[in-house]
Design a protein around this motif. Structure first.
Motif, PDB file in Angstrom:
ATOM      1  N   ASP A  14     -76.004 -33.857  68.889  1.00  0.00           N
ATOM      2  CA  ASP A  14     -75.766 -32.428  69.075  1.00  0.00           C
ATOM      3  C   ASP A  14     -76.750 -31.646  68.191  1.00  0.00           C
ATOM      4  O   ASP A  14     -76.716 -31.779  66.963  1.00  0.00           O
ATOM      5  N   PRO A  15     -77.620 -30.811  68.774  1.00  0.00           N
ATOM      6  CA  PRO A  15     -78.609 -30.071  67.968  1.00  0.00           C
ATOM      7  C   PRO A  15     -77.979 -29.195  66.898  1.00  0.00           C
ATOM      8  O   PRO A  15     -78.597 -28.934  65.865  1.00  0.00           O
ATOM      9  N   ARG A  16     -76.737 -28.736  67.131  1.00  0.00           N
ATOM     10  CA  ARG A  16     -76.091 -27.880  66.143  1.00  0.00           C
ATOM     11  C   ARG A  16     -75.549 -28.668  64.963  1.00  0.00           C
ATOM     12  O   ARG A  16     -75.196 -28.089  63.931  1.00  0.00           O
ATOM     13  N   CYS A  17     -75.471 -29.994  65.113  1.00  0.00           N
ATOM     14  CA  CYS A  17     -74.956 -30.853  64.032  1.00  0.00           C
ATOM     15  C   CYS A  17     -76.108 -31.636  63.400  1.00  0.00           C
ATOM     16  O   CYS A  17     -76.544 -31.329  62.302  1.00  0.00           O
TER      17      CYS A  17
ATOM     18  N   CYS B 272     -68.748 -33.200  63.935  1.00  0.00           N
ATOM     19  CA  CYS B 272     -68.586 -32.213  65.009  1.00  0.00           C
ATOM     20  C   CYS B 272     -67.734 -32.720  66.169  1.00  0.00           C
ATOM     21  O   CYS B 272     -67.529 -31.995  67.133  1.00  0.00           O
TER      22      CYS B 272
END
Length: 342
Positions: free
Chosen positions: A293-296, A329
């Motif tokens: 996940d790019p946000r994690c 996440c």
């Protein structure tokens, strides 16, 4: 059926715990590596007779383990060795053990890199070929005959170093101009380098010592969203590889990137701790499993993530792969069981 001389000195109270054992040099030679066992048995035996019986057992085991030690070299062995060292040059001798069996010889290659050749001589030297080892990435096959000398052995070693000069030049450039994540302290025999590209993104290359400027075996490591574009460039630009250039220059051209270097980046930018054990290095491993996940993008050690997911009731395992959720996440994440160490 051999006789050895030994002397046990007892303290005034006659207690074996503080006794001292003295041996003739032949016996001391045979017991090399077993001294701690002998000392332990001397301190814990009930009486002198029981110690002598245990000592005899230890000696018999030592004799079986070191058959070479039964043959003491002929005096000519030593005179021959001294003559060969004088011809070679004493300045090239770094070390020789007390038994005159193991030698370490120094050598410089064409770029003034220092190397060490370890030579283990046999009791029938020079009739028997010695065992040779060095910190090089190729098998060290040295020609030997009963007429060979240490000087000729050293000359052969220099020829081997010359054939590897280009290989070390390629790796020295990588070591000096990039951030190498693995190995932490590379030796001259290491052919692999894991080079940092960005945060939690790296490439592992394995250089062929015989063809150091050809396309090496490469593996991009990191989250899929970061690695996929680089993998596409690597596959699409492979035809641009120029064997006349260095591996570092070629990798940058093919991947269309500039590697972070010690001149432009701090290593702490790439040394992100594992999200489970909160350490960067776990023995020799560094975090190489990353949440996709790019946000994690949290990195984990392979072993840490595997054990974490295995302990969760919601995870499932298929053969050596565990499927579960990221500890940070809760997005899907997978990890393979770490391969056993060879």
């Amino acid at each position: 059926e051999r006789d050895f001389r030994m002397r046990i000195v007892l303290p005034p109270d006659r207690q074996l715990k503080r006794a001292k054992l003295h041996c003739c040099w032949q016996l001391k030679h045979l017991l090399h590596g077993y001294q701690h066992i002998v000392k332990q048995r001397l301190q814990h035996s009930d009486n002198l007779v029981s110690f002598i019986l245990e000592f005899k057992t230890v000696l018999e085991v030592a004799l079986r383990g070191y058959p070479e030690s039964l043959s003491i070299p002929h005096p000519q062995y030593y005179s021959q060795l001294i003559t060969e060292l004088e011809t070679l040059g004493w300045d090239k001798l770094l070390f020789i053990d007390s038994e005159f069996r193991t030698l370490r010889l120094k050598a410089s290659d064409s770029s003034a890199r220092q190397h060490i050749l370890t030579v283990k001589l046999k009791a029938k030297h020079p009739e028997e070929s010695p065992e040779c080892s060095a910190d090089v990435p190729v098998p060290l096959d040295m020609a030997w005959s009963p007429q060979s000398t240490l000087e000729q052995l050293h000359s052969q070693f220099l020829l081997v170093l010359d054939t590897l000069a280009d290989f070390w030049e390629v790796l020295d450039e990588i070591d000096g101009r990039t951030w190498v994540l693995e190995p932490e302290r590379p030796c001259r025999a290491d052919t692999m380098r894991r080079i940092a590209i960005g945060s939690n993104v790296s490439i592992r290359v394995d250089v062929d010592p015989r063809h150091p400027r050809m396309l090496p075996e490469s593996c991009l490591l990191g989250a899929d969203h970061a690695v996929a574009p680089l993998r596409n460039k690597l596959n699409g630009n492979m035809h641009l590889w120029n064997p006349g250039s260095s591996i570092l220059r070629n990798l940058q051209d093919v991947l269309e990137i500039e590697f972070p270097s010690p001149a432009t980046h701090e290593k702490s930018s790439f040394s992100v701790e594992c999200g489970i054990c909160y350490a960067y290095r776990l023995e020799t491993a560094i975090p190489d499993q990353v949440c996709n996940d790019p946000r994690c993008g949290q990195p984990f050690h392979q072993a840490c993530l595997y054990e974490w997911l295995r302990a969760l009731p919601s995870s499932r395992q298929s053969f050596s792969v565990v499927f579960g959720e990221c500890p940070y996440c809760t997005k899907p994440i997978t990890v393979k069981m770490a391969a056993p160490k060879s």
